[in-house]
Scaffold this motif. Structure first.
Motif, short mmCIF file in Angstrom:
data_model
loop_
_atom_site.label_atom_id
_atom_site.label_comp_id
_atom_site.label_asym_id
_atom_site.label_seq_id
_atom_site.Cartn_x
_atom_site.Cartn_y
_atom_site.Cartn_z
N ASP A 1 2.30 2.07 -3.24
CA ASP A 1 1.30 2.66 -4.13
C ASP A 1 0.89 4.06 -3.67
O ASP A 1 -0.13 4.61 -4.11
CB ASP A 1 0.06 1.77 -4.21
CG ASP A 1 0.32 0.45 -4.93
OD1 ASP A 1 1.25 0.44 -5.76
OD2 ASP A 1 -0.39 -0.54 -4.66
N MET A 2 1.67 4.66 -2.77
CA MET A 2 1.46 6.02 -2.27
C MET A 2 0.21 6.15 -1.40
O MET A 2 -0.33 7.25 -1.26
CB MET A 2 1.39 7.04 -3.43
CG MET A 2 2.61 7.05 -4.31
SD MET A 2 4.10 7.44 -3.35
CE MET A 2 5.37 7.14 -4.59
N ASN A 3 -0.22 5.06 -0.81
CA ASN A 3 -1.32 5.13 0.14
C ASN A 3 -0.72 5.18 1.55
O ASN A 3 -0.44 4.15 2.16
CB ASN A 3 -2.25 3.92 -0.01
CG ASN A 3 -3.39 3.94 1.00
OD1 ASN A 3 -3.67 4.98 1.60
ND2 ASN A 3 -4.03 2.80 1.21
N PHE A 4 -0.51 6.40 2.04
CA PHE A 4 0.18 6.56 3.32
C PHE A 4 -0.77 6.46 4.52
O PHE A 4 -0.33 6.64 5.66
CB PHE A 4 0.90 7.91 3.34
CG PHE A 4 1.92 8.06 2.24
CD1 PHE A 4 3.07 7.30 2.26
CD2 PHE A 4 1.70 8.93 1.19
CE1 PHE A 4 4.01 7.41 1.25
CE2 PHE A 4 2.63 9.05 0.17
CZ PHE A 4 3.79 8.29 0.19
N ASP A 5 -2.04 6.16 4.26
CA ASP A 5 -2.96 5.95 5.37
C ASP A 5 -2.84 4.53 5.94
O ASP A 5 -3.31 4.26 7.05
CB ASP A 5 -4.40 6.17 4.90
CG ASP A 5 -4.68 7.63 4.56
OD1 ASP A 5 -4.06 8.49 5.20
OD2 ASP A 5 -5.52 7.91 3.68
N ALA A 6 -2.21 3.65 5.18
CA ALA A 6 -2.02 2.28 5.65
C ALA A 6 -0.95 2.27 6.75
O ALA A 6 0.18 2.70 6.54
CB ALA A 6 -1.60 1.37 4.50
N LYS A 7 -1.32 1.80 7.95
CA LYS A 7 -0.41 1.79 9.10
C LYS A 7 -0.43 0.42 9.79
O LYS A 7 -1.43 -0.30 9.78
CB LYS A 7 -0.84 2.86 10.12
CG LYS A 7 -0.90 4.27 9.60
CD LYS A 7 0.48 4.83 9.29
CE LYS A 7 0.40 6.28 8.84
NZ LYS A 7 1.73 6.81 8.49
N SER B 1 6.93 5.23 6.19
CA SER B 1 5.78 5.76 5.47
C SER B 1 5.60 7.25 5.76
O SER B 1 5.36 8.05 4.85
CB SER B 1 4.53 4.98 5.86
OG SER B 1 3.38 5.55 5.26
N GLU C 1 6.03 10.19 3.06
CA GLU C 1 4.92 11.12 2.78
C GLU C 1 5.39 12.57 2.90
O GLU C 1 5.07 13.42 2.08
CB GLU C 1 3.77 10.86 3.75
CG GLU C 1 2.56 11.75 3.51
CD GLU C 1 1.44 11.46 4.48
OE1 GLU C 1 0.32 11.96 4.25
OE2 GLU C 1 1.67 10.73 5.46
N GLU D 1 0.83 -1.21 0.00
CA GLU D 1 0.00 0.00 0.00
C GLU D 1 0.87 1.26 0.00
O GLU D 1 0.60 2.22 -0.72
CB GLU D 1 -0.92 0.01 1.23
CG GLU D 1 -2.01 -1.03 1.20
CD GLU D 1 -3.12 -0.65 0.25
OE1 GLU D 1 -3.27 0.54 -0.06
OE2 GLU D 1 -3.84 -1.57 -0.21
N VAL D 2 1.92 1.25 0.81
CA VAL D 2 2.83 2.41 0.88
C VAL D 2 3.52 2.62 -0.46
O VAL D 2 3.70 3.75 -0.91
CB VAL D 2 3.86 2.22 2.01
CG1 VAL D 2 4.94 3.31 1.95
CG2 VAL D 2 3.17 2.23 3.36
#
Length: 311
Positions: A32-38, A58, A62, A29-30
């Protein structure tokens, strides 16, 4: 025993592979630039350390991408400003060249005529000299206006804000323009209300009023009447200069403040205008952080400006 062992191994393997699989999904996910994934696990071992490391990576990624985007936007903005400045410079040089071309050609032509003695009589010679002097004065006036406009636009001119009586100032401008008004057979009516005190640079305000009044006299038609009035609202005094005559085309109302812009080029040339005067007015009012504008009426055009007052 074998079945129990297999079950225990399966449970242990699932306990290990499940968080690893989750970490793998978060990393994907990271990427793919999805920085909400934690990683939100509570494991204190290597899995937890790895998950927290992914979270830190991440967040830094970001932040770095955000800074990179901001820097890229600033660069694009700088490039746009540079491109616009280059276009304005080319346009400015083209306009200046165009404005100077006619008077220079006239001066050259009439000077050559004098040198070659095309007309020997004194009246013709005087006419030739008058044309040369008139065109030279037009060029001199335009150059002075350009210097003034340049100082205003680049903030090199000092603004001295003082409180003064604008009624007295307008009386002085009308008195100075009386000869020109008589020549053009224009009637000027100033509706006074006694002293009206405003805040501004008195010298520059005089230049604005002079420009408005001169512009009105040059374009007055029909009754050839000019009316100057005050209107007070919200601690502001609006000074308006109205002249009877043809209205300005609606599509040109916002463009008349652009330097070298002329609605009627032939008529502007006739009275020696260069299309810079209203640009100076706009630059002066901008330096005061106040407004100015133009309004069409059925029988003419009104130019106005606003200044602060304590009344």
């Amino acid at each position: 025993i074998l079945l129990v062992s297999i079950l225990i191994v399966y449970i242990i393997a699932a306990g290990i592979t499940k968080p690893v699989k989750k970490l793998s999904e978060i990393a994907e996910e990271v990427s793919d630039m999805n920085f909400d994934a934690k990683y939100e696990g509570s494991d204190k071992g290597e899995i937890g350390v790895l998950g927290n490391s992914i979270n830190v990576m991440s967040a830094k990624l970001e932040r770095n991408i955000s800074e990179l985007k901001m820097a890229n936007m600033e660069l694009m903005k700088d490039n746009e400003i540079k491109t616009r400045n280059d276009e304005m410079r080319r346009e400015f040089l083209g306009n200046v060249s165009h404005e100077l071309k006619t008077p220079i050609a006239l001066i050259q032509g009439y000077a050559e005529g004098l040198k070659e003695g095309i007309n020997d009589d004194e009246e013709s010679r005087n006419f030739y000299c008058d044309v040369i002097m008139d065109e030279s004065e037009k060029m001199n006036h335009m150059v002075k206006q350009l210097l003034t406009l340049n100082q205003l636009e680049f903030g090199n001119d000092t603004v001295e804000m003082t409180r003064f009586d604008i009624t007295e100032l307008i009386d002085g401008v009308i008195q100075s323009a009386s000869i020109m008004a008589a020549q053009k057979q224009v009637n000027i009516e100033f509706y006074r209300e006694g002293p009206v005190y405003v805040w501004g640079d008195e010298f520059k305000v005089e230049e604005v009023i002079t420009n408005f009044l001169t512009n009105a006299m040059n374009h007055a038609a029909g009754e050839k009447k000019i009316t100057i009035r005050f209107q007070k609202h919200d601690h502001l005094v609006r000074t308006s200069v109205f002249n009877t005559g043809d209205p300005i085309p609606e599509e040109d109302l916002d463009k008349i403040w652009v330097k070298f812009y002329k609605v009627d080029k032939a008529r502007t040339r006739e009275y020696g205008g260069s299309g810079i005067g209203l640009s100076i007015v706009k630059a002066i009012m901008d330096s005061f952080h106040q407004k100015c504008g133009a309004v069409n009426h059925p029988d003419g055009v009104e130019f106005w400006m606003e200044l602060e007052t304590n009344n």
